[in-house]
Design a protein around this motif. Structure first.
Motif, PDB file in Angstrom:
ATOM      1  N   GLU A  75      -5.935   3.978   5.023  1.00 52.37           N
ATOM      2  CA  GLU A  75      -7.317   3.513   4.955  1.00 52.37           C
ATOM      3  C   GLU A  75      -7.527   2.456   3.881  1.00 52.37           C
ATOM      4  O   GLU A  75      -8.592   1.823   3.832  1.00 52.37           O
ATOM      5  CB  GLU A  75      -8.252   4.697   4.706  1.00 52.37           C
ATOM      6  CG  GLU A  75      -8.259   5.715   5.839  1.00 52.37           C
ATOM      7  CD  GLU A  75      -9.195   6.868   5.568  1.00 52.37           C
ATOM      8  OE1 GLU A  75      -9.708   6.949   4.424  1.00 52.37           O
ATOM      9  OE2 GLU A  75      -9.410   7.688   6.484  1.00 52.37           O
ATOM     10  N   ARG A  76      -6.552   2.248   3.016  1.00 51.83           N
ATOM     11  CA  ARG A  76      -6.699   1.256   1.944  1.00 51.83           C
ATOM     12  C   ARG A  76      -6.332  -0.153   2.412  1.00 51.83           C
ATOM     13  O   ARG A  76      -6.453  -1.110   1.648  1.00 51.83           O
ATOM     14  CB  ARG A  76      -5.811   1.641   0.765  1.00 51.83           C
ATOM     15  CG  ARG A  76      -6.167   2.986   0.118  1.00 51.83           C
ATOM     16  CD  ARG A  76      -5.084   3.404  -0.853  1.00 51.83           C
ATOM     17  NE  ARG A  76      -3.812   3.531  -0.148  1.00 51.83           N
ATOM     18  CZ  ARG A  76      -2.608   3.375  -0.728  1.00 51.83           C
ATOM     19  NH1 ARG A  76      -2.530   3.063  -1.997  1.00 51.83           N
ATOM     20  NH2 ARG A  76      -1.510   3.519  -0.026  1.00 51.83           N
ATOM     21  N   ALA A 132       0.823  -1.206   0.000  1.00 52.36           N
ATOM     22  CA  ALA A 132       0.000   0.000   0.000  1.00 52.36           C
ATOM     23  C   ALA A 132       0.860   1.260   0.000  1.00 52.36           C
ATOM     24  O   ALA A 132       0.505   2.270  -0.617  1.00 52.36           O
ATOM     25  CB  ALA A 132      -0.923  -0.002   1.210  1.00 52.36           C
ATOM     26  N   HIS A 133       1.999   1.195   0.684  1.00 54.68           N
ATOM     27  CA  HIS A 133       2.888   2.349   0.780  1.00 54.68           C
ATOM     28  C   HIS A 133       3.533   2.669  -0.567  1.00 54.68           C
ATOM     29  O   HIS A 133       3.768   3.845  -0.878  1.00 54.68           O
ATOM     30  CB  HIS A 133       3.975   2.067   1.824  1.00 54.68           C
ATOM     31  CG  HIS A 133       4.870   3.225   2.112  1.00 54.68           C
ATOM     32  ND1 HIS A 133       4.442   4.347   2.788  1.00 54.68           N
ATOM     33  CD2 HIS A 133       6.181   3.431   1.813  1.00 54.68           C
ATOM     34  CE1 HIS A 133       5.444   5.205   2.890  1.00 54.68           C
ATOM     35  NE2 HIS A 133       6.504   4.675   2.304  1.00 54.68           N
ATOM     36  N   ALA A 152      -0.175  -6.362  13.800  1.00 55.76           N
ATOM     37  CA  ALA A 152      -0.418  -5.808  12.465  1.00 55.76           C
ATOM     38  C   ALA A 152      -1.322  -4.576  12.544  1.00 55.76           C
ATOM     39  O   ALA A 152      -1.078  -3.570  11.872  1.00 55.76           O
ATOM     40  CB  ALA A 152      -1.037  -6.881  11.563  1.00 55.76           C
ATOM     41  N   VAL A 153      -2.353  -4.648  13.364  1.00 56.30           N
ATOM     42  CA  VAL A 153      -3.256  -3.510  13.540  1.00 56.30           C
ATOM     43  C   VAL A 153      -2.505  -2.329  14.153  1.00 56.30           C
ATOM     44  O   VAL A 153      -2.717  -1.166  13.774  1.00 56.30           O
ATOM     45  CB  VAL A 153      -4.467  -3.906  14.409  1.00 56.30           C
ATOM     46  CG1 VAL A 153      -5.271  -2.678  14.813  1.00 56.30           C
ATOM     47  CG2 VAL A 153      -5.347  -4.899  13.656  1.00 56.30           C
ATOM     48  N   LYS A 154      -1.615  -2.615  15.088  1.00 57.58           N
ATOM     49  CA  LYS A 154      -0.796  -1.553  15.696  1.00 57.58           C
ATOM     50  C   LYS A 154       0.048  -0.862  14.620  1.00 57.58           C
ATOM     51  O   LYS A 154       0.144   0.375  14.595  1.00 57.58           O
ATOM     52  CB  LYS A 154       0.104  -2.153  16.774  1.00 57.58           C
ATOM     53  CG  LYS A 154       1.030  -1.148  17.439  1.00 57.58           C
ATOM     54  CD  LYS A 154       1.891  -1.828  18.511  1.00 57.58           C
ATOM     55  CE  LYS A 154       2.845  -0.827  19.158  1.00 57.58           C
ATOM     56  NZ  LYS A 154       3.678  -1.483  20.211  1.00 57.58           N
ATOM     57  N   ASN A 155       0.641  -1.647  13.744  1.00 56.87           N
ATOM     58  CA  ASN A 155       1.449  -1.058  12.669  1.00 56.87           C
ATOM     59  C   ASN A 155       0.587  -0.297  11.670  1.00 56.87           C
ATOM     60  O   ASN A 155       1.000   0.746  11.152  1.00 56.87           O
ATOM     61  CB  ASN A 155       2.244  -2.159  11.960  1.00 56.87           C
ATOM     62  CG  ASN A 155       3.412  -2.653  12.795  1.00 56.87           C
ATOM     63  OD1 ASN A 155       4.096  -1.863  13.448  1.00 56.87           O
ATOM     64  ND2 ASN A 155       3.652  -3.952  12.792  1.00 56.87           N
ATOM     65  N   LEU A 156      -0.615  -0.802  11.412  1.00 57.42           N
ATOM     66  CA  LEU A 156      -1.530  -0.096  10.516  1.00 57.42           C
ATOM     67  C   LEU A 156      -1.909   1.262  11.107  1.00 57.42           C
ATOM     68  O   LEU A 156      -1.985   2.266  10.387  1.00 57.42           O
ATOM     69  CB  LEU A 156      -2.776  -0.946  10.277  1.00 57.42           C
ATOM     70  CG  LEU A 156      -3.902  -0.312   9.457  1.00 57.42           C
ATOM     71  CD1 LEU A 156      -3.400   0.142   8.099  1.00 57.42           C
ATOM     72  CD2 LEU A 156      -5.056  -1.301   9.297  1.00 57.42           C
ATOM     73  N   LEU A 188       2.434   1.438  -3.741  1.00 61.47           N
ATOM     74  CA  LEU A 188       1.532   1.421  -4.890  1.00 61.47           C
ATOM     75  C   LEU A 188       0.349   2.346  -4.611  1.00 61.47           C
ATOM     76  O   LEU A 188      -0.215   2.324  -3.519  1.00 61.47           O
ATOM     77  CB  LEU A 188       1.041  -0.001  -5.161  1.00 61.47           C
ATOM     78  CG  LEU A 188       2.083  -0.985  -5.703  1.00 61.47           C
ATOM     79  CD1 LEU A 188       1.557  -2.410  -5.620  1.00 61.47           C
ATOM     80  CD2 LEU A 188       2.441  -0.635  -7.143  1.00 61.47           C
ATOM     81  N   LYS A 189      -0.041   3.113  -5.601  1.00 62.80           N
ATOM     82  CA  LYS A 189      -1.102   4.101  -5.384  1.00 62.80           C
ATOM     83  C   LYS A 189      -2.494   3.478  -5.472  1.00 62.80           C
ATOM     84  O   LYS A 189      -3.324   3.674  -4.582  1.00 62.80           O
ATOM     85  CB  LYS A 189      -0.973   5.233  -6.413  1.00 62.80           C
ATOM     86  CG  LYS A 189       0.275   6.085  -6.231  1.00 62.80           C
ATOM     87  CD  LYS A 189       0.314   7.206  -7.260  1.00 62.80           C
ATOM     88  CE  LYS A 189       1.545   8.091  -7.070  1.00 62.80           C
ATOM     89  NZ  LYS A 189       1.611   9.183  -8.075  1.00 62.80           N
ATOM     90  N   ASN A 190      -2.758   2.768  -6.544  1.00 60.70           N
ATOM     91  CA  ASN A 190      -4.124   2.324  -6.818  1.00 60.70           C
ATOM     92  C   ASN A 190      -4.368   0.901  -6.332  1.00 60.70           C
ATOM     93  O   ASN A 190      -4.674  -0.002  -7.115  1.00 60.70           O
ATOM     94  CB  ASN A 190      -4.405   2.414  -8.324  1.00 60.70           C
ATOM     95  CG  ASN A 190      -4.309   3.840  -8.833  1.00 60.70           C
ATOM     96  OD1 ASN A 190      -4.740   4.765  -8.167  1.00 60.70           O
ATOM     97  ND2 ASN A 190      -3.738   4.006 -10.015  1.00 60.70           N
ATOM     98  N   VAL A 191      -4.214   0.684  -5.017  1.00 58.69           N
ATOM     99  CA  VAL A 191      -4.441  -0.655  -4.476  1.00 58.69           C
ATOM    100  C   VAL A 191      -5.341  -0.589  -3.242  1.00 58.69           C
ATOM    101  O   VAL A 191      -5.393   0.418  -2.536  1.00 58.69           O
ATOM    102  CB  VAL A 191      -3.114  -1.363  -4.087  1.00 58.69           C
ATOM    103  CG1 VAL A 191      -2.246  -1.573  -5.311  1.00 58.69           C
ATOM    104  CG2 VAL A 191      -2.383  -0.618  -2.987  1.00 58.69           C
ATOM    105  N   LYS A 192      -6.031  -1.684  -3.038  1.00 59.62           N
ATOM    106  CA  LYS A 192      -6.777  -1.924  -1.796  1.00 59.62           C
ATOM    107  C   LYS A 192      -6.306  -3.278  -1.306  1.00 59.62           C
ATOM    108  O   LYS A 192      -6.302  -4.261  -2.065  1.00 59.62           O
ATOM    109  CB  LYS A 192      -8.279  -1.933  -2.041  1.00 59.62           C
ATOM    110  CG  LYS A 192      -9.111  -2.153  -0.782  1.00 59.62           C
ATOM    111  CD  LYS A 192     -10.597  -2.108  -1.090  1.00 59.62           C
ATOM    112  CE  LYS A 192     -11.433  -2.305   0.173  1.00 59.62           C
ATOM    113  NZ  LYS A 192     -11.255  -1.223   1.154  1.00 59.62           N
ATOM    114  N   VAL A 193      -5.878  -3.354  -0.047  1.00 58.49           N
ATOM    115  CA  VAL A 193      -5.274  -4.575   0.483  1.00 58.49           C
ATOM    116  C   VAL A 193      -6.090  -5.083   1.670  1.00 58.49           C
ATOM    117  O   VAL A 193      -6.421  -4.321   2.578  1.00 58.49           O
ATOM    118  CB  VAL A 193      -3.818  -4.334   0.929  1.00 58.49           C
ATOM    119  CG1 VAL A 193      -3.159  -5.662   1.328  1.00 58.49           C
ATOM    120  CG2 VAL A 193      -3.012  -3.657  -0.171  1.00 58.49           C
ATOM    121  N   VAL A 194      -6.405  -6.378   1.625  1.00 59.76           N
ATOM    122  CA  VAL A 194      -7.082  -7.039   2.739  1.00 59.76           C
ATOM    123  C   VAL A 194      -6.189  -8.176   3.217  1.00 59.76           C
ATOM    124  O   VAL A 194      -5.851  -9.073   2.441  1.00 59.76           O
ATOM    125  CB  VAL A 194      -8.463  -7.594   2.338  1.00 59.76           C
ATOM    126  CG1 VAL A 194      -9.129  -8.270   3.538  1.00 59.76           C
ATOM    127  CG2 VAL A 194      -9.348  -6.474   1.792  1.00 59.76           C
TER     128      VAL A 194
END
Length: 301
Positions: A158-159, A127-128, A148-152, A130-136
């Motif tokens: 928001e992507r 995500a950092h 992982a949530v802490k790092n997010l 690439l511009k046009n991505v959504k990551v799950v």
């Protein structure tokens, strides 16, 4: 003790890089500051902390667990017991995915799933960079998911979404519901353009695994039955359901497993009863020219 003296002293198995990072961490300095001030005396309290740190490192405790962070590409990520420490060789996955995304014409938003996020290093780096991505990202371990949530939260992107979710073909309905919560407009499966994973790939019987890794890092993130391929095989089944037709998978496997996994994928595709066919199965090498990654594409049913 002066800074230069500490950096030059042999502490029995502690690398020069670890000494520099550790001293900078405890002083709250950058690495350049150490060289510019190498004639300064180390405060007594800091020196006592350093001695305690060195004793822990000499027991085999990974440096990342001692200081609570690890670097991955341009990110500084929190890590701790229960979370796999990011490896430099895994960084190449980001480059390989960037190459794939750059080839998509016309440019469009790309949806990426990661199976087994650990610290979140791959999802957040993708995500950092690439511009046009959504990551799950999907993670079964509560400890890893929390980190992982802490790092997010630190990088506030928001992507990226991290879900506490088992990654098994028997849980596809639950996975579909989780994806629908992330993207309410999307119903059903076949949602993602790309699936990436660094699954557990070490055979429990592998004698080459270091004692430090066995003792300190989470077994759930390391070991997999079936000679190290159990998780990769199961993840590929889930990926077959989640990928759009023509979607890409990129998995990291141990150097002894990449070719075996590729052969298994091809054998599955050759089966007339296979639910999904995998096309263009490729074994890719890391920077040391070792076979480490497997790239493959979803074909027709």
């Amino acid at each position: 003790m002066k800074i230069k003296e500490f950096l030059c002293k042999d502490f029995g198995g502690i690398t020069s890089q670890e000494k520099r990072w550790l001293l900078a961490e405890r002083l709250g300095w950058g690495l350049t500051d150490l060289y510019l001030n190498d004639q300064n005396d180390i405060d007594i309290e800091v020196l006592a902390q350093l001695r305690n740190d060195l004793l822990k490192l000499q027991t085999g405790l990974p440096f990342a667990y001692l200081v609570g962070w690890a670097e991955f590409r341009s990110l500084k990520l929190a890590v701790g017991p229960g979370v796999l420490i990011p490896r430099p060789e895994t960084e190449l996955i980001v480059d390989l995915i960037k190459e794939s995304v750059d080839q998509i014409r016309p440019p469009q938003q790309i949806t990426i799933a990661e199976f087994g996020v650990g610290s979140g290093c791959l999802s957040l780096s993708l995500a950092h960079e690439l511009k046009n991505v959504k990551v799950v990202g999907f993670e079964v371990s509560q400890a890893a998911h929390d980190v992982a949530v802490k790092n997010l939260r630190k990088y506030s992107d928001e992507r990226v979404t991290f879900l506490l979710q088992n990654i098994h073909s028997q849980d596809l309905e639950q996975i579909a519901n989780s994806v629908a919560q992330v993207s309410p407009a999307r119903h059903g499966l076949e949602f993602f353009d790309i699936v990436v994973s660094n699954p557990p790939y070490i055979s429990p019987q592998d004698a080459e695994v270091s004692q430090s890794v066995r003792e300190f890092e989470p077994p759930i993130a390391l070991f997999s039955n079936d000679g190290g391929l159990c998780h990769a095989k199961e993840f590929s089944k889930v990926a077959g359901s989640l990928l759009k037709p023509g979607g890409q998978c990129l998995f990291e496997l141990g150097c002894n497993n990449a070719q075996r996994f590729a052969e298994w994928l091809n054998s599955q595709s050759a089966n007339d009863r296979a639910i999904y066919k995998w096309n263009d199965v490729q074994v890719l090498k890391d920077l040391s020219q070792r076979e480490r990654f497997v790239k493959f594409y979803k074909g027709e049913r």
